[in-house]
Scaffold this motif. Structure first.
Motif, PDB file in Angstrom:
ATOM      1  N   ASP A  54       5.550  -4.162 -11.150  1.00  0.00           N
ATOM      2  CA  ASP A  54       5.721  -4.867  -9.877  1.00  0.00           C
ATOM      3  C   ASP A  54       4.523  -4.668  -8.956  1.00  0.00           C
ATOM      4  O   ASP A  54       4.190  -5.544  -8.165  1.00  0.00           O
ATOM      5  CB  ASP A  54       7.029  -4.469  -9.191  1.00  0.00           C
ATOM      6  CG  ASP A  54       7.146  -2.978  -8.946  1.00  0.00           C
ATOM      7  OD1 ASP A  54       6.638  -2.190  -9.749  1.00  0.00           O
ATOM      8  OD2 ASP A  54       7.762  -2.600  -7.923  1.00  0.00           O
ATOM      9  N   LEU A  55       3.839  -3.536  -9.050  1.00  0.00           N
ATOM     10  CA  LEU A  55       2.635  -3.298  -8.245  1.00  0.00           C
ATOM     11  C   LEU A  55       1.388  -3.869  -8.910  1.00  0.00           C
ATOM     12  O   LEU A  55       0.435  -4.264  -8.227  1.00  0.00           O
ATOM     13  CB  LEU A  55       2.462  -1.811  -7.968  1.00  0.00           C
ATOM     14  CG  LEU A  55       3.525  -1.189  -7.061  1.00  0.00           C
ATOM     15  CD1 LEU A  55       3.330   0.321  -6.975  1.00  0.00           C
ATOM     16  CD2 LEU A  55       3.506  -1.812  -5.687  1.00  0.00           C
ATOM     17  N   GLN A  56       1.377  -3.919 -10.241  1.00  0.00           N
ATOM     18  CA  GLN A  56       0.228  -4.471 -10.975  1.00  0.00           C
ATOM     19  C   GLN A  56      -0.102  -5.868 -10.485  1.00  0.00           C
ATOM     20  O   GLN A  56      -1.259  -6.184 -10.208  1.00  0.00           O
ATOM     21  CB  GLN A  56       0.537  -4.560 -12.482  1.00  0.00           C
ATOM     22  CG  GLN A  56       0.558  -3.284 -13.226  1.00  0.00           C
ATOM     23  CD  GLN A  56      -0.791  -2.834 -13.730  1.00  0.00           C
ATOM     24  OE1 GLN A  56      -1.774  -3.576 -13.758  1.00  0.00           O
ATOM     25  NE2 GLN A  56      -0.852  -1.587 -14.120  1.00  0.00           N
ATOM     26  N   GLN A  57       0.906  -6.695 -10.402  1.00  0.00           N
ATOM     27  CA  GLN A  57       0.692  -8.100 -10.067  1.00  0.00           C
ATOM     28  C   GLN A  57      -0.010  -8.258  -8.715  1.00  0.00           C
ATOM     29  O   GLN A  57      -0.990  -8.989  -8.601  1.00  0.00           O
ATOM     30  CB  GLN A  57       2.031  -8.831 -10.066  1.00  0.00           C
ATOM     31  CG  GLN A  57       1.908 -10.312  -9.866  1.00  0.00           C
ATOM     32  CD  GLN A  57       3.253 -11.004  -9.996  1.00  0.00           C
ATOM     33  OE1 GLN A  57       4.282 -10.384 -10.177  1.00  0.00           O
ATOM     34  NE2 GLN A  57       3.220 -12.322  -9.894  1.00  0.00           N
ATOM     35  N   PHE A  72       0.831  -1.196   0.000  1.00  0.00           N
ATOM     36  CA  PHE A  72       0.000   0.000   0.000  1.00  0.00           C
ATOM     37  C   PHE A  72       0.871   1.253   0.000  1.00  0.00           C
ATOM     38  O   PHE A  72       0.603   2.192  -0.749  1.00  0.00           O
ATOM     39  CB  PHE A  72      -0.948   0.027   1.210  1.00  0.00           C
ATOM     40  CG  PHE A  72      -1.775   1.278   1.265  1.00  0.00           C
ATOM     41  CD1 PHE A  72      -2.917   1.396   0.492  1.00  0.00           C
ATOM     42  CD2 PHE A  72      -1.399   2.356   2.062  1.00  0.00           C
ATOM     43  CE1 PHE A  72      -3.683   2.563   0.514  1.00  0.00           C
ATOM     44  CE2 PHE A  72      -2.150   3.521   2.088  1.00  0.00           C
ATOM     45  CZ  PHE A  72      -3.294   3.618   1.319  1.00  0.00           C
ATOM     46  N   ILE A  73       1.901   1.268   0.821  1.00  0.00           N
ATOM     47  CA  ILE A  73       2.811   2.417   0.866  1.00  0.00           C
ATOM     48  C   ILE A  73       3.443   2.648  -0.497  1.00  0.00           C
ATOM     49  O   ILE A  73       3.517   3.780  -0.984  1.00  0.00           O
ATOM     50  CB  ILE A  73       3.883   2.222   1.969  1.00  0.00           C
ATOM     51  CG1 ILE A  73       3.221   2.297   3.344  1.00  0.00           C
ATOM     52  CG2 ILE A  73       5.002   3.249   1.841  1.00  0.00           C
ATOM     53  CD1 ILE A  73       4.112   1.841   4.496  1.00  0.00           C
ATOM     54  N   ASP A  74       3.879   1.569  -1.147  1.00  0.00           N
ATOM     55  CA  ASP A  74       4.482   1.687  -2.481  1.00  0.00           C
ATOM     56  C   ASP A  74       3.485   2.225  -3.509  1.00  0.00           C
ATOM     57  O   ASP A  74       3.826   3.076  -4.329  1.00  0.00           O
ATOM     58  CB  ASP A  74       5.027   0.338  -2.954  1.00  0.00           C
ATOM     59  CG  ASP A  74       6.214  -0.147  -2.118  1.00  0.00           C
ATOM     60  OD1 ASP A  74       6.789   0.660  -1.351  1.00  0.00           O
ATOM     61  OD2 ASP A  74       6.554  -1.343  -2.240  1.00  0.00           O
ATOM     62  N   LEU A  75       2.244   1.743  -3.446  1.00  0.00           N
ATOM     63  CA  LEU A  75       1.206   2.218  -4.364  1.00  0.00           C
ATOM     64  C   LEU A  75       0.906   3.691  -4.114  1.00  0.00           C
ATOM     65  O   LEU A  75       0.828   4.500  -5.047  1.00  0.00           O
ATOM     66  CB  LEU A  75      -0.069   1.387  -4.195  1.00  0.00           C
ATOM     67  CG  LEU A  75      -1.207   1.682  -5.158  1.00  0.00           C
ATOM     68  CD1 LEU A  75      -0.840   1.213  -6.580  1.00  0.00           C
ATOM     69  CD2 LEU A  75      -2.489   0.993  -4.708  1.00  0.00           C
ATOM     70  N   TYR A  76       0.753   4.060  -2.862  1.00  0.00           N
ATOM     71  CA  TYR A  76       0.477   5.448  -2.486  1.00  0.00           C
ATOM     72  C   TYR A  76       1.595   6.372  -2.967  1.00  0.00           C
ATOM     73  O   TYR A  76       1.347   7.422  -3.551  1.00  0.00           O
ATOM     74  CB  TYR A  76       0.322   5.536  -0.963  1.00  0.00           C
ATOM     75  CG  TYR A  76      -0.109   6.895  -0.469  1.00  0.00           C
ATOM     76  CD1 TYR A  76      -1.451   7.181  -0.291  1.00  0.00           C
ATOM     77  CD2 TYR A  76       0.820   7.886  -0.185  1.00  0.00           C
ATOM     78  CE1 TYR A  76      -1.861   8.432   0.168  1.00  0.00           C
ATOM     79  CE2 TYR A  76       0.428   9.131   0.269  1.00  0.00           C
ATOM     80  CZ  TYR A  76      -0.918   9.400   0.440  1.00  0.00           C
ATOM     81  OH  TYR A  76      -1.309  10.637   0.877  1.00  0.00           O
TER      82      TYR A  76
END
Length: 167
Positions: A153-156, A64-68
């Motif tokens: 990397d976040l898509q998956q 979540f932090i990476d996506l944000y």
């Protein structure tokens, strides 16, 4: 006094008209404090919905932090001047944009009195962030909604969540 006000107003106008206005990117986060609850909302204008979607999904705090933070890096003021850097453009009206806006998912880490939120959209089996909308008053060819594709990397990881919500 009147002359001073005219000068101040002129300076403010020059600053904003030259693109030196406020930066609209979100502040990045390093962690989530304890006490948050994961909330998911789905549908057009999901971020404003009061209905939560209940799914069986292991919420990964770091993902979540990476996506944000990935979303936070996109500055709409910068992108307005560098529109070619956007990954996807859809017309402001029509079936295609309506279909995409209906895929909106709001992902929140909610606390008692605040929350951190990211909204994502699905288009051709990929997830996107909405970054800006351009009108067509002066440049008709730029009119539309613009999106940035979420990194591979976040898509998956996030497709696992969104596929449960879209069912």
């Amino acid at each position: 006094m009147k002359k001073t006000m005219e000068i101040v107003i002129s300076m403010i106008l020059v600053i904003f008209l030259t693109g030196c206005g406020p930066v609209l990117t979100k502040e990045k986060i390093n962690n989530l404090e304890d006490g948050y609850v994961c909330e998911y909302r789905y549908g057009k204008n999901a971020r404003y919905s009061t209905e939560l979607v209940d799914i069986d999904f292991e919420f990964d705090k770091q993902m979540f932090i990476d996506l944000y933070n990935e979303k936070a890096q996109y500055n709409p003021v910068y992108l307005r001047r560098h529109i070619e850097e956007c990954d996807l453009k859809l017309a402001s009206q029509g079936e295609e944009i309506d279909k995409m806006l209906n895929t909106e998912i709001s992902i929140r880490a909610a606390y008692t009195d605040t929350y951190k939120e990211v909204t994502v959209y699905k288009y051709n089996d990929d997830l996107y962030f909405y970054v800006l909308s351009m009108g067509g008053r002066t440049e008709k060819d730029k009119e539309g909604y613009y999106f940035m594709k979420i990194s591979d990397d976040l898509q998956q990881y996030w497709k696992q969540l969104t596929s449960q919500i879209y069912k």
